[in-house]
Design a protein around this motif. Structure first.
Motif, PDB file in Angstrom:
ATOM      1  N   ASN A 436       0.829  -1.209   0.000  1.00  0.00           N
ATOM      2  CA  ASN A 436       0.000   0.000   0.000  1.00  0.00           C
ATOM      3  C   ASN A 436       0.858   1.251   0.000  1.00  0.00           C
ATOM      4  OD1 ASN A 436      -1.631  -2.188   1.839  1.00  0.00           O
ATOM      5  ND2 ASN A 436      -3.009  -1.012   0.517  1.00  0.00           N
ATOM      6  N   SER A 437       2.116   1.072  -0.405  1.00  0.00           N
ATOM      7  CA  SER A 437       3.065   2.171  -0.430  1.00  0.00           C
ATOM      8  C   SER A 437       2.736   3.154  -1.553  1.00  0.00           C
ATOM      9  CB  SER A 437       4.474   1.605  -0.653  1.00  0.00           C
ATOM     10  OG  SER A 437       5.395   2.609  -0.965  1.00  0.00           O
ATOM     11  N   PRO A 438       3.100   4.428  -1.389  1.00  0.00           N
ATOM     12  CA  PRO A 438       2.994   5.360  -2.515  1.00  0.00           C
ATOM     13  C   PRO A 438       4.077   5.128  -3.564  1.00  0.00           C
ATOM     14  CG  PRO A 438       3.964   6.454  -0.611  1.00  0.00           C
ATOM     15  CD  PRO A 438       3.523   5.095  -0.149  1.00  0.00           C
ATOM     16  N   ILE A 439       5.007   4.199  -3.295  1.00  0.00           N
ATOM     17  CA  ILE A 439       6.109   3.900  -4.214  1.00  0.00           C
ATOM     18  C   ILE A 439       5.913   2.495  -4.788  1.00  0.00           C
ATOM     19  CG2 ILE A 439       8.605   3.901  -4.544  1.00  0.00           C
ATOM     20  CD1 ILE A 439       7.479   6.511  -3.331  1.00  0.00           C
ATOM     21  N   GLU A 440       5.495   2.384  -6.027  1.00  0.00           N
ATOM     22  CA  GLU A 440       5.420   1.098  -6.740  1.00  0.00           C
ATOM     23  C   GLU A 440       4.807  -0.008  -5.881  1.00  0.00           C
ATOM     24  OE1 GLU A 440       9.198   0.198  -8.571  1.00  0.00           O
ATOM     25  OE2 GLU A 440       9.470   2.263  -9.233  1.00  0.00           O
ATOM     26  N   ASP A 441       3.585   0.224  -5.437  1.00  0.00           N
ATOM     27  CA  ASP A 441       2.953  -0.712  -4.503  1.00  0.00           C
ATOM     28  C   ASP A 441       2.826  -2.124  -5.063  1.00  0.00           C
ATOM     29  OD1 ASP A 441       1.099   0.008  -6.403  1.00  0.00           O
ATOM     30  OD2 ASP A 441      -0.512   0.450  -4.988  1.00  0.00           O
ATOM     31  N   TRP A 442       2.740  -2.269  -6.393  1.00  0.00           N
ATOM     32  CA  TRP A 442       2.601  -3.606  -6.982  1.00  0.00           C
ATOM     33  C   TRP A 442       3.828  -4.472  -6.759  1.00  0.00           C
ATOM     34  CZ3 TRP A 442       3.424   0.927  -9.621  1.00  0.00           C
ATOM     35  CH2 TRP A 442       4.591   1.018 -10.394  1.00  0.00           C
ATOM     36  N   ASN A 443       4.938  -3.844  -6.427  1.00  0.00           N
ATOM     37  CA  ASN A 443       6.163  -4.584  -6.159  1.00  0.00           C
ATOM     38  C   ASN A 443       6.413  -4.785  -4.662  1.00  0.00           C
ATOM     39  OD1 ASN A 443       7.132  -5.175  -8.733  1.00  0.00           O
ATOM     40  ND2 ASN A 443       8.115  -3.190  -8.966  1.00  0.00           N
ATOM     41  N   GLY A 444       5.433  -4.504  -3.840  1.00  0.00           N
ATOM     42  CA  GLY A 444       5.634  -4.650  -2.408  1.00  0.00           C
ATOM     43  C   GLY A 444       5.580  -6.096  -1.947  1.00  0.00           C
ATOM     44  N   THR A 445       6.214  -6.376  -0.829  1.00  0.00           N
ATOM     45  CA  THR A 445       6.223  -7.717  -0.260  1.00  0.00           C
ATOM     46  C   THR A 445       4.847  -8.122   0.251  1.00  0.00           C
ATOM     47  OG1 THR A 445       7.154  -9.107   1.494  1.00  0.00           O
ATOM     48  CG2 THR A 445       6.981  -6.765   1.963  1.00  0.00           C
ATOM     49  N   HIS A 446       4.510  -9.381   0.087  1.00  0.00           N
ATOM     50  CA  HIS A 446       3.319  -9.955   0.721  1.00  0.00           C
ATOM     51  C   HIS A 446       3.625 -10.407   2.141  1.00  0.00           C
ATOM     52  CE1 HIS A 446       0.560 -10.170  -2.734  1.00  0.00           C
ATOM     53  NE2 HIS A 446       1.584 -10.570  -3.474  1.00  0.00           N
ATOM     54  N   THR A 447       4.906 -10.627   2.443  1.00  0.00           N
ATOM     55  CA  THR A 447       5.269 -11.341   3.670  1.00  0.00           C
ATOM     56  C   THR A 447       5.703 -10.447   4.813  1.00  0.00           C
ATOM     57  OG1 THR A 447       7.611 -11.609   3.063  1.00  0.00           O
ATOM     58  CG2 THR A 447       6.055 -13.258   2.227  1.00  0.00           C
ATOM     59  N   GLY A 448       6.097  -9.200   4.514  1.00  0.00           N
ATOM     60  CA  GLY A 448       6.615  -8.308   5.547  1.00  0.00           C
ATOM     61  C   GLY A 448       8.123  -8.331   5.662  1.00  0.00           C
ATOM     62  N   TYR A 449       8.794  -8.980   4.704  1.00  0.00           N
ATOM     63  CA  TYR A 449      10.253  -9.094   4.758  1.00  0.00           C
ATOM     64  C   TYR A 449      10.849  -8.896   3.367  1.00  0.00           C
ATOM     65  CZ  TYR A 449       9.293 -11.239   9.277  1.00  0.00           C
ATOM     66  OH  TYR A 449       8.846 -11.467  10.543  1.00  0.00           O
ATOM     67  N   ILE A 556       2.325 -20.692   3.769  1.00  0.00           N
ATOM     68  CA  ILE A 556       3.210 -19.541   3.961  1.00  0.00           C
ATOM     69  C   ILE A 556       2.684 -18.690   5.109  1.00  0.00           C
ATOM     70  CG2 ILE A 556       3.929 -17.340   2.948  1.00  0.00           C
ATOM     71  CD1 ILE A 556       4.127 -18.726   0.267  1.00  0.00           C
ATOM     72  N   ARG A 557       3.592 -18.356   6.002  1.00  0.00           N
ATOM     73  CA  ARG A 557       3.245 -17.470   7.111  1.00  0.00           C
ATOM     74  C   ARG A 557       3.889 -16.106   6.881  1.00  0.00           C
ATOM     75  NH1 ARG A 557       0.993 -19.242  11.524  1.00  0.00           N
ATOM     76  NH2 ARG A 557       2.195 -17.960  12.965  1.00  0.00           N
ATOM     77  N   ILE A 558       3.167 -15.065   7.276  1.00  0.00           N
ATOM     78  CA  ILE A 558       3.589 -13.686   7.054  1.00  0.00           C
ATOM     79  C   ILE A 558       3.479 -12.923   8.361  1.00  0.00           C
ATOM     80  CG2 ILE A 558       2.835 -13.788   4.649  1.00  0.00           C
ATOM     81  CD1 ILE A 558       0.341 -12.210   5.447  1.00  0.00           C
ATOM     82  N   ILE A 559       3.856 -11.657   8.348  1.00  0.00           N
ATOM     83  CA  ILE A 559       3.792 -10.837   9.561  1.00  0.00           C
ATOM     84  C   ILE A 559       3.002  -9.560   9.290  1.00  0.00           C
ATOM     85  CG2 ILE A 559       5.925  -9.555   9.125  1.00  0.00           C
ATOM     86  CD1 ILE A 559       4.817 -10.913  12.546  1.00  0.00           C
ATOM     87  N   ARG A 560       2.165  -9.159  10.257  1.00  0.00           N
ATOM     88  CA  ARG A 560       1.468  -7.877  10.229  1.00  0.00           C
ATOM     89  C   ARG A 560       1.993  -7.041  11.392  1.00  0.00           C
ATOM     90  NH1 ARG A 560      -0.380  -8.192   5.164  1.00  0.00           N
ATOM     91  NH2 ARG A 560      -1.950  -9.830   4.871  1.00  0.00           N
ATOM     92  N   ILE A 561       2.337  -5.807  11.109  1.00  0.00           N
ATOM     93  CA  ILE A 561       2.969  -4.940  12.118  1.00  0.00           C
ATOM     94  C   ILE A 561       2.195  -3.641  12.229  1.00  0.00           C
ATOM     95  CG2 ILE A 561       5.101  -3.727  12.752  1.00  0.00           C
ATOM     96  CD1 ILE A 561       6.571  -5.812  10.920  1.00  0.00           C
TER      97      ILE A 561
END
Length: 625
Positions: A436-449, A556-561
């Motif tokens: 959900n970043s203002p910078i190239e959100d489509w390339n953001g991590t799904h996992t938090g890392y 797959i396990r991910i992290i929400r912060i």
């Protein structure tokens, strides 16, 4: 008209003159090829032929789609690449899913044919054998044939062994699969030949040596002794394998398994004894956590970065090195995997499954059930974690000019955080490195890392548009030490196993292990997991240990912060800061609509493609397909 005839007459006389001077005018050689007889009568061309065969190693593990994303190390962010076909156990002979070029059946056999051509022609060399060049080239050819067969064997199980180049016009090109045992013996014999031929010969960077051949031999023998390839053991653990009628293609149907482990131990010890290749393996206690992280960075960067010491490169027994000549995938690892907030692609991102397996600094297991661990999951962990994974709050390189105003502190942001806006109101914003970043959100991590290992930390290397030159470790000293430890454990030699396992841990800043028996085996397996992360071992280790159902098959396990401002605190530009924030960390499973991992026992071996089966009717498919 008369003038035209005169011109044509002159041209004809000119051409006749050429023909009279060169009677073989119409038999010119192709300008883009060198005739085989010329290649093998010229030392330089013969060496060039051998050097080209190394291209079968490709980019090593640095393809855009890394093999780690077909394991419980990472996931691939972008859909449609065939990786889910593997991780969801949907692979089949018509659609194998994503297979890296370094494991493709036809590509490897093309390289094997080249080695056979070389060995045939080098048997009676037609050029002067200066400085033992013939021995060197033959040794490299034997090594490369062994290496490429090893790639096939650990991916598909037993394969047809071809030890000569086929010629046009032969009556039959179809060949049945050899047994697994025959394949192992063939590869080991090639390694032994390479060891003898290359012994005492110097090699330039990136070329095989006798020690590299020793390390390859040790790897093959460790695999051969493992659960998956001991058919009585494998059959007891897998009904799919138990019901297969051609078990000799998968492993040893009989024989003394302890003898196989002894051979593996002896082969690995031969490498371990080459102590000149060891990096900080002589410690008697753990270094500081800071030095442990630095040591691991030095090792994983392999002398390819100006930001850290280069002496860790000594451990690379055979590496794939990169030069700035063409668009090599290996040059772009940082761009392919780096954070979207740095304009990178976030291709392969670490998953919580791996992060949770890094121990606490005191050697205890990390646990989400421990409230201290849960409150600060990135504190007091195995120092190797910080050199391998970028997590929320990690310090990283300077942001690019268009982003640095949003993050002057150069920290990874993968959570949501409260900030104070211009009106004094508390609002929630997403981190710069999220989807959900203002910078190239489509390339953001799904996992938090994000991926850090193998990424050049030099601030001058701007990953999105600057190549890096970190080498890929095809074979390295630490792997041989771990192979030795594993063989010792399986032979009941726990003291020797602990001794060498602790040498690796001390270098990383971790305390000694004290366990024995199966408890030591489990500590070793986790140690191998984190020490060799992202080096293309986990894919095979989880299979040969037959732990894939409970590891690779896990979701797959991910992290929400979430960062909540403390009472009375105001922050306009976010920075990770426990003085201003209370942080909550919530692990969860990835949306199964993105990737829904499962394990079926047919995936212990990848299927042979249907096209290959159609070409060679003597092939027999693996069980489950």
């Amino acid at each position: 008209m008369k003038k035209s005839y005169r011109i044509l007459g002159v041209i004809a006389l000119f051409l006749l003159g050429i023909v009279s001077c060169k009677t073989d005018f119409l038999n010119t050689e192709p300008m883009t090829e060198v005739p085989q007889q010329v290649v093998w009568s010229d030392a330089g061309l013969a060496e060039a032929f051998i050097l080209e065969m190394y291209n079968g190693i490709g980019q090593g593990g640095f393809e855009e789609e890394m093999q780690s994303s077909m394991t419980d190390e990472s996931m691939f962010t972008h859909p449609g690449r065939g990786i889910n076909t593997i991780t969801e156990s949907r692979s089949n002979p018509a659609d194998q899913g994503m297979i890296k070029r370094t494991y493709l059946w036809d590509s490897l056999y093309m390289r094997i044919r080249a080695t056979n051509i070389a060995l045939k022609n080098l048997a009676t060399p037609q050029f002067e054998n200066t400085n033992n060049l013939v021995e060197r080239l033959k040794g490299e050819a034997h090594f490369l044939r062994a290496y490429y067969y090893q790639q096939l064997l650990r991916f598909y199980g037993a394969v047809p062994l071809i030890n000569r180049p086929y010629e046009l016009g032969e009556a039959d090109y179809t060949v049945p699969r050899n047994t697994y045992e025959e394949c192992v013996n063939f590869i080991v014999a090639d390694c032994d030949t390479a060891i003898n031929l290359l012994n005492g010969l110097t090699a330039s960077t990136g070329r095989a040596t006798n020690v590299a051949a020793m390390a390859l031999k040790a790897r093959v023998l460790v695999y051969a002794a493992s659960d998956l390839h001991d058919i009585p053991t494998a059959s007891a653990k897998s009904p799919t394998i138990a019901g297969y009628s051609n078990k000799e293609y998968l492993g040893y149907v009989s024989g003394n398994r302890m003898e196989r482990w002894q051979k593996a131990k002896d082969a690995a010890k031969a490498v371990v004894d080459q102590s000149a290749f060891a990096y900080k393996m002589d410690l008697t206690g753990p270094v500081s956590p800071e030095e442990g992280t630095e040591n691991y960075m030095v090792l994983s960067l392999g002398g390819g970065s100006r930001a850290v010491a280069g002496d860790g490169g000594r451990e690379i027994l055979l590496g794939r090195f990169f030069v700035d000549l063409k668009d090599e995938a290996g040059n772009w690892l940082g761009r392919n995997n780096g954070p979207n907030g740095y304009h990178n692609w976030a291709g392969n991102t670490p998953i919580q499954n791996l992060v949770d397996d890094y121990e606490m600094i005191d050697g205890s297991r990390f646990s989400w059930d421990n409230p201290v661990h849960k409150a600060a999951p990135y504190q007091n962990r195995d120092p190797r974690m910080y050199a391998t994974i970028l997590h929320d709050g990690s310090d990283w390189k300077p942001r690019t000019d268009d982003v640095k105003g949003r993050d002057p502190n150069n920290q990874i942001q993968t959570g949501q955080y409260q900030v104070t806006n211009a009106s004094g109101q508390v609002v929630t914003q997403y981190g710069l490195d999220t989807r959900n970043s203002p910078i190239e959100d489509w390339n953001g991590t799904h996992t938090g890392y994000y991926f850090r290992k193998f990424t050049d930390p030099d601030p001058a290397v701007v990953d999105q548009n600057t190549r890096q030159f970190i080498p890929w470790p095809v074979l390295k000293y630490t792997e041989a030490v771990l192979n030795y430890v594993e063989a010792c454990i399986e032979l009941g030699e726990d003291g020797e196993a602990r001794n060498w396992l602790n040498k690796i841990r001390f270098r990383a800043g971790m305390p000694a292990v004290t366990e024995s028996g199966d408890a030591l085996r489990q500590r070793y397996r986790n140690e191998r997991r984190v020490e060799l992360a992202y080096e293309e071992h986990r894919f095979f280790d989880a299979r040969r240990w037959m732990i894939a159902p409970t590891t690779l098959g896990n979701k797959i396990r991910i992290i929400r912060i979430f960062g909540t401002l403390k009472n009375g605190k105001q922050v306009r530009v976010y920075k990770y800061d426990p003085e201003n924030y209370n942080y909550t960390y919530t692990p969860s499973e990835l949306d199964p609509g993105i990737e829904n991992r499962q394990w079926l026992d047919k995936m212990y071996f990848i299927s042979i493609h249907r096209d290959e089966m159609n070409r060679n009717a003597k092939l027999v498919q693996n069980p489950g397909y």
